[in-house]
Design a protein around this motif. Structure first.
Motif, mmCIF file in Angstrom:
data_model
loop_
_atom_site.group_PDB
_atom_site.id
_atom_site.type_symbol
_atom_site.label_atom_id
_atom_site.label_comp_id
_atom_site.label_asym_id
_atom_site.label_seq_id
_atom_site.Cartn_x
_atom_site.Cartn_y
_atom_site.Cartn_z
ATOM 1 N N UNK A 1 0.807 -1.230 0.000
ATOM 2 C CA UNK A 1 0.000 0.000 0.000
ATOM 3 C C UNK A 1 0.838 1.278 0.000
ATOM 4 N N UNK A 2 2.173 1.138 -0.046
ATOM 5 C CA UNK A 2 2.985 2.356 -0.205
ATOM 6 C C UNK A 2 3.257 2.642 -1.688
ATOM 7 N N UNK B 1 2.093 0.672 -4.243
ATOM 8 C CA UNK B 1 0.934 0.254 -5.042
ATOM 9 C C UNK B 1 1.324 -0.283 -6.399
ATOM 10 N N UNK C 1 14.522 4.948 -10.942
ATOM 11 C CA UNK C 1 14.958 5.879 -9.912
ATOM 12 C C UNK C 1 13.781 6.791 -9.594
ATOM 13 N N UNK D 1 10.866 12.434 -7.774
ATOM 14 C CA UNK D 1 10.233 13.355 -6.837
ATOM 15 C C UNK D 1 8.800 12.920 -6.603
ATOM 16 N N UNK D 2 8.199 13.538 -5.624
ATOM 17 C CA UNK D 2 6.805 13.252 -5.282
ATOM 18 C C UNK D 2 5.971 14.517 -5.400
ATOM 19 N N UNK D 3 4.667 14.323 -5.611
ATOM 20 C CA UNK D 3 3.693 15.424 -5.561
ATOM 21 C C UNK D 3 2.562 14.986 -4.668
ATOM 22 N N UNK E 1 -1.614 15.413 -4.195
ATOM 23 C CA UNK E 1 -2.702 15.791 -5.099
ATOM 24 C C UNK E 1 -3.019 17.280 -4.931
ATOM 25 N N UNK F 1 4.575 9.495 -14.298
ATOM 26 C CA UNK F 1 3.912 9.881 -13.055
ATOM 27 C C UNK F 1 2.994 8.746 -12.654
ATOM 28 N N UNK F 2 3.148 8.247 -11.439
ATOM 29 C CA UNK F 2 2.297 7.149 -10.998
ATOM 30 C C UNK F 2 1.732 7.426 -9.616
ATOM 31 N N UNK G 1 0.941 6.732 -5.799
ATOM 32 C CA UNK G 1 1.555 5.970 -4.697
ATOM 33 C C UNK G 1 0.810 6.279 -3.399
ATOM 34 N N UNK G 2 1.098 5.521 -2.356
ATOM 35 C CA UNK G 2 0.439 5.682 -1.065
ATOM 36 C C UNK G 2 -1.082 5.715 -1.223
ATOM 37 N N UNK H 1 -0.633 10.345 -2.862
ATOM 38 C CA UNK H 1 0.461 11.098 -3.479
ATOM 39 C C UNK H 1 0.779 10.526 -4.868
ATOM 40 N N UNK H 2 1.636 11.239 -5.573
ATOM 41 C CA UNK H 2 2.126 10.769 -6.875
ATOM 42 C C UNK H 2 3.650 10.750 -6.846
ATOM 43 N N UNK H 3 4.237 9.823 -7.591
ATOM 44 C CA UNK H 3 5.695 9.794 -7.707
ATOM 45 C C UNK H 3 6.059 9.986 -9.170
ATOM 46 N N UNK H 4 7.171 10.664 -9.406
ATOM 47 C CA UNK H 4 7.730 10.769 -10.754
ATOM 48 C C UNK H 4 8.888 9.799 -10.792
ATOM 49 N N UNK H 5 8.796 8.795 -11.641
ATOM 50 C CA UNK H 5 9.779 7.717 -11.641
ATOM 51 C C UNK H 5 10.502 7.695 -12.977
ATOM 52 N N UNK H 6 11.823 7.664 -12.892
ATOM 53 C CA UNK H 6 12.614 7.542 -14.114
ATOM 54 C C UNK H 6 12.882 6.064 -14.355
#
Ligand SMILES: Cc1cc2nc3c(=O)[nH]c(=O)nc-3n(C[C@H](O)[C@H](O)[C@H](O)COP(=O)(O)OP(=O)(O)OC[C@H]3O[C@@H](n4cnc5c(N)ncnc54)[C@H](O)[C@@H]3O)c2cc1C
Ligand SMILES: Nc1ncnc2c1ncn2[C@@H]1O[C@H](COP(=O)(O)O)[C@@H](O)[C@H]1O
Lengths: 245, 315
Positions: free
Chosen positions: A118-119, A121, A210, A213-215, A217, B127-128, B130-131, B135-140
């Motif tokens: 659940x972290x 997903x 890798x 970054x995170x966003x 909502x 962009x996917x 997560x949690x 939240x969203x993560x940008x993953x390379x």
């Protein structure tokens, strides 16, 4: 019947998610970590199956020493022994590659995972392990039995549900409704202290991805309130303002 | 280099989630300046893929029931034939069960739960979610071949020129050993929740299963699917397949109407990505209002009939 159950350790479900270092790191401060809820279901079902047919349940976790309390909890719930691979995986592929390397020559009859962690997903580890070990993988199961050496599984499909019969060994991922998770009792907690927890160094692949970054909502704009006496107004707004019906 | 999209077919028709995957694949192919092709494994070649930006549809004629190992080997064959470097699969139940297997077969990287077109393509950064929607993560992605599993309802379906010329291929397929589907139950009539654009959901505030008639009626007039909170499915007022949230399913419809649901963090985790949220709750302090676009503080038993009435009067 020997079963390997994969455990990930995740923030408690009520955690408010925040980030540090310019939104590049998950903020672990004050966060309580738990066994991924789906993995507890997999573990409980594995215990039920081995209690009936004999055999052992091993739990495996790919992660740091800080997660050992969760591994001990899995032992307290009833797992016979535990493996920790000493690596903080960057993604599901790294975790799966460690688990596959460990499991490949151990002859498990079943490898169980949760439906998703659940972290992150990702919901991938079950299929990744299946492909890495050339075993069938059955996702999101809410029913799992072993009858005459064949597994019988039920799972959701888009718009319905199906029952599958599959030979062993296999990999499956647990979904809610599989079982009621077990809560460790005092005896289990005492026993867990002396059960084996083996720590192994990583041998798998890395460098699939890798995190950049995170966003969070977008914050919602203020809620528009409608009087209950004039409730039909909601339908008008959904059509004319939001344009979605 | 090219893009390949895995197409799911239900009763001869391309699923909506796969049309979205096709549009996503076509747009990504434009960004990369390459072709976008599709692979369909079905009794008959699919129709309805024209104008989705697809150049070629590889068709594998197959009457076997869905088996993840079989379909993953089929996707690998089409990807190798077409020289694909990016493979797009919908994050549906079927898609989820094959995407990781395809990644291993192709020695590729994978990202699932992708919600938008890549912001950069060299290297590819996606962009996917997560949690659980928090939240969203940008993953390379660092491999030269990558699989992207796309969250349903993340991209608008639009018309993009593309011939979708069918080419039959018959590669050798693998199959899971002693694997058989022994029973299939299809929810008939109702709209599958994961594909629904509109969802009417209700919680413990409805008091009991006997009161769900009005929830179903509102859903029917709006052509929406129905959903519920966890306690409602735990008490078996509603089927488990309707349970949304952290431990249920995650949905992303255009509209989520929540009736008599408090809005606990675990519930919000499954629905907070909905485009518009409307909340009906008799408690003005219910946390759900904080996540809502529209709110009505009122008794569901009075408000819902008025909504049904108003929705019926829409033409
Ligand atoms: C690990 C974990 C995972 C969980 N996962 C999920 C999950 O996936 N999904 C989920 O839903 N929950 C989940 N929960 C449970 C969650 O915490 C809440 O308990 C649950 O969502 C509450 O459901 P509810 O809103 O239907 O009921 P309640 O909290 O009882 O709320 C009922 C609401 O109805 C309102 N109401 C009452 N009568 C009326 C009326 N006549 N008209 C209008 N409004 C009325 C009340 O004001 C109240 O806000 C999880 C909990 C845990 C610990
Ligand atoms: N670091 C890990 N160690 C052990 N098992 C894991 C790990 N990460 C994920 N898993 C297992 O894989 C499942 C699905 O995780 P994921 O594919 O990351 O969503 C989890 O429910 C666990 O059973």
């Amino acid at each position: 019947m020997n079963i390997l159950v994969c455990i990930s350790v995740v923030p408690d479900t009520t955690t408010k998610i925040t980030f540090t270092d310019n939104n590049s790191q998950f903020n672990r401060e004050g966060v309580q970590f738990i066994i991924n809820p789906y993995d507890e279901l997999a573990l409980t079902r594995a215990l039920e199956i081995t209690e009936k047919s004999g055999g052992e349940v091993t739990v495996i976790h790919v992660g740091g020493v800080e997660n050992e309390p969760s591994i001990r909890k899995a032992l307290a719930i009833g797992a016979h022994k535990a493996i920790r691979i000493n690596k903080n995986p960057n993604d599901a592929q790294e975790a799966a590659s460690e688990i596959a390397n460990y499991a490949k020559d151990k002859g498990y009859d079943m490898i169980l995972t949760g439906r998703e962690s659940i972290d992150y997903n990702s919901g991938q580890v079950c299929g990744l392990l299946g492909a890495m070990l050339s075993l069938p993988s059955i996702n999101v199961v809410m029913g799992l039995d072993v009858v005459d050496g064949q597994a019988v599984l039920t799972r959701d499909i888009d718009g319905g549900r199906e029952t599958i019969s599959c030979g062993l060994p296999l990999v499956a991922s647990a979904q809610k409704d599989l079982v009621e998770p077990r809560i460790p009792n005092m005896r289990g907690i005492m026993a867990a202290r002396t059960k084996p927890l083996e720590v192994l160094e990583p041998t798998g692949e890395s460098n699939f991805s890798a995190h950049q970054s995170y966003d969070l909502p977008e914050p919602k704009s203020a809620v528009k309130m409608i009087s209950p006496d004039n409730a039909g107004e909601l339908i008008r707004l959904l059509r004319e303002e939001a344009k979605i019906i | 280099m090219s893009v390949l999209v895995y197409i799911e077919i239900n009763k001869g028709e391309v699923k909506k989630a796969s049309l979205e995957a096709a549009v996503y694949g076509a747009k990504l192919a434009q960004q990369l300046g390459v072709n976008c092709n599709a692979i369909a494994i079905a009794e008959q070649a699919p129709s309805g893929l024209e104008n989705c930006g697809i150049s070629k549809v590889y068709h594998i004629q197959d009457t076997n029931a869905f088996d993840p190992m079989r379909h993953a080997s089929a996707v690998e064959a089409a990807a190798t034939t077409s020289g694909a470097s990016t493979i797009i699969i919908s994050n549906s139940y079927a898609g989820k069960s094959i995407a990781p297997r395809v990644a291993v077969r192709m020695q590729a990287g994978i990202s699932s739960g992708v919600v938008a077109l890549p912001v950069s393509v060299n290297p590819i950064v996606v962009k996917k979610g997560v949690f659980s929607g928090k939240a969203f993560a940008h993953v390379e992605l660092t491999k030269s071949i990558n699989v992207l599993a796309l969250t349903p309802n993340s991209i608008e379906i639009e018309s993009i020129p593309g011939e979708a010329a069918v080419e039959s291929i018959s590669p050798e397929l693998s199959a899971s050993p002693s694997y058989a589907i022994t029973d299939t139950q299809v929810q008939s009539g109702s709209i599958p929740l994961t594909e629904a654009e509109l969802v009417v959901s209700a919680g413990r505030g409805m008091k009991g299963p006997e009161n769900w008639g009005m929830i179903e009626e509102l859903a029917t007039v709006l052509k929406a699917a129905t959903a519920c909170s966890k306690p409602v499915s735990d008490m078996e007022w509603r089927p488990h397949s309707e349970h949304v949230g952290q431990t249920g399913i995650t949905i992303k419809p255009n509209l989520y109407i929540a009736i008599g649901i408090s809005g606990a963090i675990q519930h919000l985790a499954g629905v907070s990505s909905s485009k518009v949220i409307a909340v009906i709750n008799k408690d003005p302090e219910a946390p759900f209002f904080k996540a809502a676009d529209y709110g009505i503080v009122g008794d569901a038993f009075e408000v819902v009939p008025k909504l049904i009435e108003a929705a019926k009067n829409l033409s």
